[in-house]
Design a protein around this motif. Structure first.
Motif, short mmCIF file in Angstrom:
data_model
loop_
_atom_site.label_atom_id
_atom_site.label_comp_id
_atom_site.label_asym_id
_atom_site.label_seq_id
_atom_site.Cartn_x
_atom_site.Cartn_y
_atom_site.Cartn_z
N THR A 58 -8.31 -3.50 -2.69
CA THR A 58 -8.84 -3.50 -3.80
C THR A 58 -7.91 -2.33 -5.03
OG1 THR A 58 -10.39 -4.01 -3.05
CG2 THR A 58 -10.84 -2.32 -5.25
N GLN A 59 -7.54 -1.01 -4.12
CA GLN A 59 -7.03 -0.41 -5.56
C GLN A 59 -5.82 -1.20 -5.92
OE1 GLN A 59 -6.57 3.06 -2.05
NE2 GLN A 59 -8.42 3.74 -3.02
N ALA A 60 -5.14 -1.80 -4.67
CA ALA A 60 -3.65 -2.61 -5.09
C ALA A 60 -3.66 -3.27 -6.91
CB ALA A 60 -2.91 -2.78 -3.98
N ILE A 61 -5.00 -4.42 -6.54
CA ILE A 61 -5.22 -5.30 -6.91
C ILE A 61 -5.76 -4.33 -8.45
CG2 ILE A 61 -7.05 -6.87 -8.15
CD1 ILE A 61 -7.26 -7.46 -5.15
N LEU A 62 -5.97 -3.40 -8.58
CA LEU A 62 -6.24 -2.76 -10.00
C LEU A 62 -5.37 -1.71 -10.80
CD1 LEU A 62 -9.65 -0.81 -8.94
CD2 LEU A 62 -9.67 -2.63 -10.30
N ALA A 63 -4.13 -1.15 -9.54
CA ALA A 63 -2.99 -0.93 -9.97
C ALA A 63 -2.13 -2.23 -10.62
CB ALA A 63 -2.01 -0.75 -8.83
N LEU A 64 -2.21 -3.25 -10.09
CA LEU A 64 -1.96 -4.83 -11.10
C LEU A 64 -2.16 -4.76 -11.98
CD1 LEU A 64 0.14 -7.03 -11.56
CD2 LEU A 64 -1.33 -8.31 -9.84
N PHE B 177 0.85 -1.51 0.29
CA PHE B 177 0.19 -0.26 0.15
C PHE B 177 0.80 1.53 0.63
CE2 PHE B 177 -3.71 -2.33 2.32
CZ PHE B 177 -3.95 -3.02 1.58
N LYS B 178 2.03 1.58 0.88
CA LYS B 178 2.73 2.47 0.75
C LYS B 178 3.74 2.89 -0.40
CE LYS B 178 6.56 4.44 3.67
NZ LYS B 178 7.72 4.49 4.78
N LYS B 179 4.20 1.67 -1.15
CA LYS B 179 4.62 1.68 -2.32
C LYS B 179 4.20 1.93 -4.17
CE LYS B 179 8.97 -1.24 -0.93
NZ LYS B 179 9.64 -2.42 -1.42
N LEU B 180 2.82 1.57 -3.38
CA LEU B 180 1.59 1.84 -4.73
C LEU B 180 0.88 3.35 -4.36
CD1 LEU B 180 0.29 -1.98 -5.40
CD2 LEU B 180 2.38 -0.34 -6.07
#
Length: 207
Positions: free
Chosen positions: A194-200, A185-188
């Motif tokens: 959910t937001q992290a998965i969307l970034a991937l 979460f910090k790095k992205l």
């Protein structure tokens, strides 16, 4: 000292063709060949490469995420995408994310030789159709900031696994999974799973 090249491709015929093309450019070049991003990142942590030829269709990575991981581990290397796709938009996205070249698998051997020679000379090598239909440049992804372990955790989450299952699948403690997510979460620059998965998923491409 011979220069070094890493070929990350799980298709033996394509990997062999790339190796032959590299040897035509430089007969004494040292070649390592792997079929997964896990093996590629492991080697990238052990030694330096002058050139990395990365297949987008590796079984254990998503879209351009492998490029970002290898670019983080090998900032000095030229990294070229090798794929069956010849979409100009994909070429531009690869360049945006740090690729130095793009080699469609449909290219003849002579074109592969030329591309590898150009890359080993320190230049970039993209097909001329790369600029067709060019649109505004977007912000590069931050997925490349993740460690290999953090990427594996995020990829498992994207596949639908919850923390307990991720811990079991990866052979780590559930508290470690939670720690990885905090760092993800910090790095992205996101606040939730959910937001992290969307970034991937934004890195998904047709290989």
């Amino acid at each position: 000292m011979a220069r070094t090249i890493l070929i990350a491709d799980d298709h033996p015929m394509c990997a062999t063709a790339l190796g032959m093309a590299a040897q035509q450019v430089e007969p004494g070049i040292a070649i390592d060949q792997v079929g997964t991003i896990s093996d590629a990142t492991a080697l990238a942590q052990e030694r330096k490469f002058d050139l990395i030829l990365l297949d987008l269709g590796l079984p254990d990575v998503q879209g351009l995420a492998g490029l970002l991981m290898l670019r983080r581990l090998q900032p000095q290397a030229k990294i070229a995408i090798v794929t069956s796709s010849d979409q100009p938009a994909l070429m531009r996205r690869a360049a945006q994310e740090g690729a130095s070249g793009f080699i469609p698998k449909s290219e003849p051997m002579s074109a592969m030789v030329k591309a590898i020679a150009t890359l080993l000379s320190g230049e970039t090598s993209f097909p001329p159709e790369m600029l067709e239909g060019a649109d505004p440049v977007e912000t590069p992804s931050l997925i490349g900031e993740l460690s290999p372990a953090q990427f594996r955790v995020l990829r498992a989450a994207a596949d639908g696994s919850q923390n307990k299952q991720i811990a079991y699948e990866l052979g780590i403690a559930e508290t470690t999974v939670k720690t990885h997510f905090a760092q993800i979460f910090k790095k992205l620059h996101v606040t939730n799973r959910t937001q992290a998965i969307l970034a991937l998923q934004a890195l998904d491409v047709a290989a």
